[in-house]
Design a protein around this motif. Structure first.
Motif, PDB file in Angstrom:
ATOM      1  N   ILE A 117       0.875  -1.176   0.000  1.00 25.48           N
ATOM      2  CA  ILE A 117       0.000   0.000   0.000  1.00 25.48           C
ATOM      3  C   ILE A 117       0.913   1.227   0.000  1.00 25.48           C
ATOM      4  O   ILE A 117       1.606   1.483   0.989  1.00 25.48           O
ATOM      5  N   TYR A 118       0.923   1.960  -1.095  1.00 26.49           N
ATOM      6  CA  TYR A 118       1.802   3.130  -1.213  1.00 26.49           C
ATOM      7  C   TYR A 118       1.267   4.284  -0.382  1.00 26.49           C
ATOM      8  O   TYR A 118       0.107   4.678  -0.510  1.00 26.49           O
ATOM      9  N   ALA A 162       5.159  -1.762   2.373  1.00 26.73           N
ATOM     10  CA  ALA A 162       5.608  -2.983   3.050  1.00 26.73           C
ATOM     11  C   ALA A 162       6.929  -3.530   2.508  1.00 26.73           C
ATOM     12  O   ALA A 162       7.834  -3.872   3.279  1.00 26.73           O
ATOM     13  N   ASP A 163       7.061  -3.638   1.182  1.00 24.88           N
ATOM     14  CA  ASP A 163       8.282  -4.216   0.613  1.00 24.88           C
ATOM     15  C   ASP A 163       9.505  -3.345   0.877  1.00 24.88           C
ATOM     16  O   ASP A 163      10.627  -3.858   0.948  1.00 24.88           O
ATOM     17  N   ASN A 165      10.031  -1.674   3.696  1.00 30.20           N
ATOM     18  CA  ASN A 165      10.429  -2.047   5.054  1.00 30.20           C
ATOM     19  C   ASN A 165      11.040  -3.441   5.091  1.00 30.20           C
ATOM     20  O   ASN A 165      12.015  -3.686   5.815  1.00 30.20           O
ATOM     21  N   TYR A 166      10.469  -4.341   4.303  1.00 29.54           N
ATOM     22  CA  TYR A 166      10.987  -5.713   4.281  1.00 29.54           C
ATOM     23  C   TYR A 166      12.425  -5.752   3.753  1.00 29.54           C
ATOM     24  O   TYR A 166      13.286  -6.430   4.322  1.00 29.54           O
ATOM     25  N   GLU A 167      12.689  -5.042   2.674  1.00 27.44           N
ATOM     26  CA  GLU A 167      14.033  -5.069   2.092  1.00 27.44           C
ATOM     27  C   GLU A 167      15.044  -4.352   2.986  1.00 27.44           C
ATOM     28  O   GLU A 167      16.220  -4.722   3.014  1.00 27.44           O
ATOM     29  N   LEU A 168      14.602  -3.324   3.709  1.00 25.92           N
ATOM     30  CA  LEU A 168      15.497  -2.696   4.691  1.00 25.92           C
ATOM     31  C   LEU A 168      15.836  -3.706   5.790  1.00 25.92           C
ATOM     32  O   LEU A 168      17.002  -3.840   6.189  1.00 25.92           O
ATOM     33  N   ALA A 188       7.324  -4.062   8.208  1.00 26.15           N
ATOM     34  CA  ALA A 188       6.838  -4.691   6.976  1.00 26.15           C
ATOM     35  C   ALA A 188       5.526  -5.417   7.228  1.00 26.15           C
ATOM     36  O   ALA A 188       4.587  -5.338   6.426  1.00 26.15           O
ATOM     37  N   ILE A 189       5.444  -6.116   8.361  1.00 21.40           N
ATOM     38  CA  ILE A 189       4.214  -6.832   8.715  1.00 21.40           C
ATOM     39  C   ILE A 189       3.081  -5.841   8.970  1.00 21.40           C
ATOM     40  O   ILE A 189       1.956  -6.023   8.495  1.00 21.40           O
ATOM     41  N   ASP A 190       3.374  -4.763   9.687  1.00 25.47           N
ATOM     42  CA  ASP A 190       2.335  -3.802  10.065  1.00 25.47           C
ATOM     43  C   ASP A 190       1.869  -2.934   8.905  1.00 25.47           C
ATOM     44  O   ASP A 190       0.777  -2.364   8.952  1.00 25.47           O
TER      45      ASP A 190
END
Length: 231
Positions: A117-118, A162-163, A165-168, A188-190
């Motif tokens: 979600i951007y 989300a992605d 945060n996940y890649e960070l 990323a989860i939140d």
């Protein structure tokens, strides 16, 4: 009752709060949005818009950014329902004098998000996609984590999803900075539009109700990290 358990353990996951939400979800017309302020109105919106399956879902190929976002009132309803039944179970155990142990669930932080979600400057959305493609190249092909991190932080300056945060989290995890990795994996989860792991909200509900009712509680995150010898 003639028989009752010696101990009841509450260990729930994301299934208790997950329902099917179509990636082709019908948008709620602006003039109907005031309905969300009443219980009956929320129910009608949920039936005709939020929980509405479409045949085209079967052939949905997906976009990098999800075009349909879950309304806040639906998220709130899901967590309120979860807390409601949690409280009913606690009340029943107290009435029947059944010992209760609460497990605060945790998920697999390495499981990637499902829907982005951007949130940010809409005029820079395409720029975010371009930079993220470079992140993917530097992370998984060129193996240059420093350049990947620089681009991730550049994206982070003007948006969030989300992605990102996940890649960070993945970047810091590979480099052994587990504290930062955990911070971003949780984000990323939140920020996932359709998370398949227990969110911070779900974990807080379990922990808060356990403490409020003076119940013994075990946090699965602590168990896993203690066993792995990482923070």
């Amino acid at each position: 009752a003639m028989y009752k358990p010696d101990l009841l353990i509450i260990l729930s996951g994301f299934n208790e709060i997950t329902s099917y939400y179509s990636p082709n979800m019908k948008s709620i017309p602006f003039f109907l949005m005031p309905l969300r302020y009443s219980k009956v109105g929320e129910l009608l919106l949920r039936i005709f818009y939020i929980r509405h399956f479409k045949d085209t879902d079967i052939n949905y190929k997906g976009d990098f950014f999800s075009q349909k976002t879950l309304p806040d009132f639906e998220k709130r309803w899901v967590y309120e329902r979860y807390a409601k039944y949690f409280k009913i179970l606690i009340k029943h155990c107290k009435k029947e004098n059944i010992p209760l142990l609460v497990i605060v669930p945790d998920g697999n932080y390495l499981f990637p998000p499902t829907r982005n979600i951007y949130k940010g400057d809409i005029t820079k959305k395409n720029r975010a996609v371009r930079l993220f493609k470079e992140v993917f190249y530097y992370t998984y092909f060129n193996k240059n984590l420093l350049l990947a991190e620089k681009r991730l932080l550049k994206i982070k300056e003007f948006c969030n999803f989300a992605d990102l945060n996940y890649e960070l989290g993945n970047n810091y995890n590979i480099k052994g900075d587990y504290e930062k990795a955990l911070e971003y994996f949780r984000k990323a989860i939140d920020t996932d539009g359709y998370s398949l792991s227990p969110s911070s909200t779900l974990r807080n509900i379990c922990r808060t109700l356990a403490v409020k009712n003076r119940l013994p509680v075990i946090d699965m995150h602590n168990i896993v990290t203690d066993d792995m010898k990482i923070p």
